[in-house]
Motif scaffolding. Structure first.
Motif, PDB file in Angstrom:
ATOM      1  N   ARG A   4       0.793  -1.224   0.000  1.00 46.72           N
ATOM      2  CA  ARG A   4       0.000   0.000   0.000  1.00 46.72           C
ATOM      3  C   ARG A   4       0.833   1.286   0.000  1.00 46.72           C
ATOM      4  NH1 ARG A   4      -5.102  -1.200  -0.152  1.00 46.72           N
ATOM      5  NH2 ARG A   4      -5.599   0.987  -0.284  1.00 46.72           N
ATOM      6  N   ILE A   6       3.109   4.138  -1.552  1.00 47.24           N
ATOM      7  CA  ILE A   6       3.285   4.643  -2.916  1.00 47.24           C
ATOM      8  C   ILE A   6       4.763   4.606  -3.258  1.00 47.24           C
ATOM      9  CG2 ILE A   6       3.006   6.594  -4.473  1.00 47.24           C
ATOM     10  CD1 ILE A   6       0.688   7.460  -2.941  1.00 47.24           C
ATOM     11  N   LEU A  36       5.365   4.703 -11.097  1.00 50.05           N
ATOM     12  CA  LEU A  36       4.611   5.343 -10.036  1.00 50.05           C
ATOM     13  C   LEU A  36       3.412   4.444  -9.737  1.00 50.05           C
ATOM     14  CD1 LEU A  36       3.590   7.982  -8.513  1.00 50.05           C
ATOM     15  CD2 LEU A  36       2.454   8.512 -10.664  1.00 50.05           C
ATOM     16  N   ILE A  38       1.224   1.744  -6.508  1.00 51.89           N
ATOM     17  CA  ILE A  38       1.026   1.276  -5.141  1.00 51.89           C
ATOM     18  C   ILE A  38       1.646  -0.107  -4.997  1.00 51.89           C
ATOM     19  CG2 ILE A  38      -0.696   0.683  -3.394  1.00 51.89           C
ATOM     20  CD1 ILE A  38      -2.537   2.709  -4.823  1.00 51.89           C
ATOM     21  N   LEU A  51      -0.355   3.841 -10.991  1.00 50.17           N
ATOM     22  CA  LEU A  51      -1.360   4.880 -10.728  1.00 50.17           C
ATOM     23  C   LEU A  51      -1.639   5.715 -11.970  1.00 50.17           C
ATOM     24  CD1 LEU A  51      -0.385   6.137  -7.185  1.00 50.17           C
ATOM     25  CD2 LEU A  51      -2.585   5.210  -7.872  1.00 50.17           C
ATOM     26  N   ALA A  52      -0.973   5.364 -13.060  1.00 47.42           N
ATOM     27  CA  ALA A  52      -1.201   6.101 -14.307  1.00 47.42           C
ATOM     28  C   ALA A  52      -0.743   5.227 -15.452  1.00 47.42           C
ATOM     29  CB  ALA A  52      -0.409   7.407 -14.304  1.00 47.42           C
ATOM     30  N   GLY A  53      -1.109   5.622 -16.648  1.00 48.15           N
ATOM     31  CA  GLY A  53      -0.588   4.917 -17.815  1.00 48.15           C
ATOM     32  C   GLY A  53      -1.654   4.396 -18.746  1.00 48.15           C
ATOM     33  N   LYS A  54      -1.192   4.032 -19.923  1.00 50.64           N
ATOM     34  CA  LYS A  54      -2.072   3.541 -20.973  1.00 50.64           C
ATOM     35  C   LYS A  54      -2.421   2.076 -20.736  1.00 50.64           C
ATOM     36  CE  LYS A  54      -2.252   7.133 -23.681  1.00 50.64           C
ATOM     37  NZ  LYS A  54      -1.460   7.460 -24.870  1.00 50.64           N
ATOM     38  N   ILE A  56      -2.198  -1.528 -21.693  1.00 46.54           N
ATOM     39  CA  ILE A  56      -1.344  -2.404 -22.495  1.00 46.54           C
ATOM     40  C   ILE A  56      -1.954  -3.807 -22.420  1.00 46.54           C
ATOM     41  CG2 ILE A  56       1.001  -3.333 -22.805  1.00 46.54           C
ATOM     42  CD1 ILE A  56       0.796  -0.281 -23.251  1.00 46.54           C
ATOM     43  N   ARG A 154     -11.581  -0.347  -9.285  1.00 49.44           N
ATOM     44  CA  ARG A 154     -12.433   0.414  -8.372  1.00 49.44           C
ATOM     45  C   ARG A 154     -13.885   0.379  -8.815  1.00 49.44           C
ATOM     46  NH1 ARG A 154     -10.964   0.814  -3.488  1.00 49.44           N
ATOM     47  NH2 ARG A 154      -9.895   2.742  -2.915  1.00 49.44           N
ATOM     48  N   LYS A 158     -14.919  -5.036  -5.102  1.00 47.52           N
ATOM     49  CA  LYS A 158     -14.538  -6.378  -4.630  1.00 47.52           C
ATOM     50  C   LYS A 158     -15.540  -7.422  -5.095  1.00 47.52           C
ATOM     51  CE  LYS A 158     -11.412  -5.837  -0.837  1.00 47.52           C
ATOM     52  NZ  LYS A 158     -11.503  -4.888   0.268  1.00 47.52           N
ATOM     53  N   HIS A 204      -9.324   7.358  -5.094  1.00 51.31           N
ATOM     54  CA  HIS A 204      -8.311   7.271  -4.045  1.00 51.31           C
ATOM     55  C   HIS A 204      -8.870   7.606  -2.662  1.00 51.31           C
ATOM     56  CE1 HIS A 204      -8.521  11.376  -5.490  1.00 51.31           C
ATOM     57  NE2 HIS A 204      -8.100  11.760  -4.299  1.00 51.31           N
ATOM     58  N   THR A 205     -10.142   7.997  -2.600  1.00 49.38           N
ATOM     59  CA  THR A 205     -10.666   8.396  -1.291  1.00 49.38           C
ATOM     60  C   THR A 205     -11.341   7.217  -0.591  1.00 49.38           C
ATOM     61  OG1 THR A 205     -12.714   9.087  -2.330  1.00 49.38           O
ATOM     62  CG2 THR A 205     -11.064  10.778  -1.988  1.00 49.38           C
ATOM     63  N   SER A 206     -11.521   7.371   0.687  1.00 48.06           N
ATOM     64  CA  SER A 206     -12.165   6.285   1.427  1.00 48.06           C
ATOM     65  C   SER A 206     -13.679   6.521   1.477  1.00 48.06           C
ATOM     66  CB  SER A 206     -11.581   6.208   2.837  1.00 48.06           C
ATOM     67  OG  SER A 206     -11.647   7.491   3.431  1.00 48.06           O
ATOM     68  N   LEU A 208     -15.956   5.171  -0.422  1.00 52.00           N
ATOM     69  CA  LEU A 208     -16.505   5.328  -1.760  1.00 52.00           C
ATOM     70  C   LEU A 208     -17.818   4.555  -1.923  1.00 52.00           C
ATOM     71  CD1 LEU A 208     -15.596   6.917  -4.219  1.00 52.00           C
ATOM     72  CD2 LEU A 208     -14.411   4.902  -5.041  1.00 52.00           C
TER      73      LEU A 208
END
Lengths: 218, 242, 250
Positions: A4, A6, A36, A38, A51-54, A56, A154, A158, A204-206, A208
């Motif tokens: 968890r 970063i 970048l 978790i 946490l980012a990216g295309k 693949i 997200r 779950k 990213h917030t709790s 949710l």
């Protein structure tokens, strides 16, 4: 460093101890993050969830795609990735097609939306998709929304709890692709859209789940 | 660079802008200001400011430009016409083309290009205001933009300029120092590996002086690296759920 | 697929039999262009580059009214390689020209103050480089030919404020003989004067400009490879040592 946390590119994580690496690299025994993301450390694997990216493509992923080009022997599919995927006839149709007589756009035409499975990815990232999968299908009507691919888990929640909640409360049909494309149809479509957008923005917030439940009640 | 001048670059141990020899200017780092970009960052060193956007990996056409086993990285460095004293023609000049090229080399070594065959990663650097050390400021921003675009890298790339006035070594040169100091050097590196990815120097230095300047550059790249990490962690801090 | 060149390098050898720290055979032909104020053709092994100096009366820059002006330009002629198309210089040619420019300028090799003519008038020195056969190590060859051409160059005569071509008033005021030695990193080894085929296998190169007094006047790292500071120290030592061999040729 622990699960968890970063991590950033080049950040030292810990000793490898024979484990698998995902989005990490090692120099000797030392393991560093590539991206970048978790951190997730287990007994089998040291992994970083970006946490980012295309998007693949990976074999087995289920994605929402849009037919982009009709070729003689199949279709090119836009899967919201730097790589287009090819859907060959053999992976799309059960019946025999006489290519001399039939134009393939009869089955899938430019702009058609499909839910399909990534069936092959070569080393050089030549990508093939298949319709030969339990839940693969052509999606008629509806609308597509795009979210950042790494926020898909997200939206699903779950064991699919989040998406099932949205579906049942809004009475919509929803297909969520691992590639960040989401197809929505029927019911309170706009409400579902709103919920998914909120999840994307506040992934990213709790709290949710609570927030979304409230939105769906209101 | 080494132009003759009557300007006193160093008075009573203070530099032309009042700084001590080894003092960096005020540094600001912001991530994610360009909504359209896959990653972006703005970095300011005093009155030098660079805005960088990263697009990609994305498909590359025409096809003959593609590398079958890796991505290519392209860099375009450009300066706003109003970023300097006398309006700069916005067309790329020879200086910008050279900077774009050395920056491409400086960043390519840090990126795992082999993970994205046949694609391109575009890095666009735009200098909003220029007061010396623009190429290194832009590299600092580019590295942040790449990381925030989720591009896999061996390490962040941190960069700074160093130079020499008389017998005094200085860091983070401002515009006048850039123009008139006897020697200057631009350095970029992967600080946690101690690996230099960009090195340009001109002037007249002994070998020992070159090495002294390199050590100063390394020290300061490490400081900048810490600021880069802080900026990224702050931007992407995640509050745990459940 | 490994080619022979790569196999040789991996074993610390080179297919032309040189050791890692030897130059190819260097040949210089002076005054290859009679119209130029100075010129030189350098053959470094199979690499061929030509440099020519032309001079004109120009206006000085505002911030240096008493100094002559130096302008360096480089071009990869389509003659030089099947990979070069006619057209404006690409990023590699531009980088090359700018490195040569910095070596000449930063070493103070030309006494630019002696190129002052009168208030508002100074000599502009043009150094034009053309690569004729692109067989590796272009920077070192280009710096060498430029310096040779500059040291040969004569200043045209001025009469009534106009240049009289083919008559000269003296030699160009040269002071130093800077040269560059490009040190290539291959695995953990260093080599100099790479051929074009070797260059394809090399991803880190340090171009080091060295003056007669062993002062370093320019450094440029090329390629996406990286260097440790300790490796740079080694490169500087090598460059200083090897620069003497090249300087003797000017």
């Amino acid at each position: 460093m622990q699960t968890r946390d970063i991590v950033l590119p080049g950040m030292y994580i810990e000793e490898r101890k024979g484990r698998k690496l995902n989005n990490c690299y090692s120099e000797g025994e030392k393991v560093y993050s590539k991206v970048l993301g978790i951190l997730k450390i287990s007994e089998e694997e040291i992994s970083v969830i970006p946490l980012a990216g295309k998007y693949i493509p990976k074999v087995g992923d289920r994605v929402v795609g849009v037919i982009d080009e009709v070729e003689v022997s199949g279709w090119w599919v836009d899967i919201n990735s730097p790589y287009k995927a090819f859907l060959p006839i053999g992976e799309a149709l059960e019946e025999f097609v006489d290519l001399k007589k039939v134009d393939l756009s009869r089955f899938y035409d430019i702009g058609d939306v499909i839910f399909c499975k990534i069936s092959k990815v070569t080393k050089n990232k030549i990508v093939q998709v298949s319709m030969k999968d339990m839940i693969a299908r052509k999606l008629f009507g509806g609308a597509i929304m795009k979210i950042t691919p790494f926020k898909v888990p997200r939206v699903i929640g779950k064991g699919g709890s989040m998406i099932e909640l949205i579906k049942s409360k809004t009475k919509t049909e929803i297909y969520v692709g691992q590639n960040g494309l989401i197809w929505v149809k029927g019911g309170k479509k706009e409400k579902a859209w709103e919920c998914i957008s909120t999840i994307e923005k506040e992934a990213h917030t709790s709290g949710l789940t609570e927030k979304i439940s409230k939105m769906l009640e209101g | 660079m080494g132009k003759k001048t009557n300007i006193q670059l160093m008075v009573d141990g203070r530099r032309i802008d009042g700084r001590l020899p080894e003092q960096l200017r005020e540094i600001e780092m912001k991530i994610g200001e360009i909504e359209n970009a896959d990653g972006s960052a703005r970095v300011r060193f005093g009155n030098t400011e660079a805005l960088v956007a990263v697009y990609g990996p994305r498909s590359l056409f025409p096809k003959f430009l593609q590398e079958s086993d890796m991505a290519i990285l392209r860099v375009v460095y450009s300066m706003a016409p109003f970023s300097v004293d006398e309006r700069k023609n916005p067309a790329p000049d020879r200086r910008s083309i050279e900077i774009s090229k050395v920056t491409k080399d400086a960043l390519s070594g840090a990126v795992f290009l082999e993970e994205f065959p046949r694609t391109v990663i575009d890095v666009y650097e735009y200098i909003i205001q220029a007061d010396g050390s623009t190429r290194v400021t832009a590299i600092n921003a580019a590295s942040l933009a790449l990381a925030s675009a989720g591009i896999p890298m061996k390490d962040l790339v941190a960069a700074c300029s160093v130079g020499k006035i008389g017998d005094v070594l200085i860091v983070d040169l401002c515009g006048k120092e850039d123009n008139y100091s006897e020697s200057d050097m631009a350095v970029a590196m992967m600080p946690s590996k101690g690996l230099i990815t960009l090195l340009q120097m001109d002037g007249r230095l002994t070998k020992e002086e070159v090495l002294q300047l390199l050590k100063k550059a390394e020290e300061n790249c490490k400081k900048i690296y810490e600021m880069q990490k802080k900026a990224l962690l702050e931007k992407f801090k995640v509050v745990g759920e459940d | 697929m490994k080619n022979f060149v790569e196999e040789a390098l991996a074993q610390g050898k080179r297919i032309d039999g040189r050791d890692f720290l030897s130059f190819r055979k260097i040949e210089i032909v002076e005054n290859v262009s009679k119209k130029a104020e100075g010129s030189a053709l350098v053959k470094m092994g199979e690499t061929k580059v030509i440099a020519g100096v032309k001079m004109d009366i120009g206006e000085p820059f505002k911030d240096s009214p008493n100094e002559g002006i130096l302008i360096v330009n480089a071009e990869f002629s389509p003659i030089s390689s099947p990979n070069i198309e006619p057209g404006p210089p690409d990023e590699n040619a531009i980088e090359l020209a700018r490195i040569v420019d910095r070596v000449i300028r930063e070493s103070h090799s030309i006494d630019l103050e002696k190129l002052f003519i009168e208030e508002g008038k100074v000599w502009t020195v043009y150094v034009d480089l053309t690569v004729l056969d692109m067989k590796g190590n272009l920077v070192d060859a280009c710096v060498l030919s430029s310096l040779k051409a500059l040291w040969n160059a004569k200043i045209p005569k001025i009469e009534d404020g106009k240049i009289v071509r083919e008559e000269f008033s003296g030699k160009l005021p040269m002071v130093y003989k800077p040269v560059t030695v490009s040190i290539c990193k291959y695995n953990n080894n260093f080599l100099i004067d790479p051929t074009d085929v070797e260059e394809e296998l090399i991803n880190a190169k340090l171009v080091v400009g060295v003056r007669d007094d062993d002062k370093i006047c320019a450094i440029q790292k090329q390629g996406w490879g990286t260097f440790h500071i300790s490796e740079i120290e080694r490169c500087l030592d090598l460059a200083i040592e090897k620069s003497k061999e090249l300087r003797r040729l000017i």
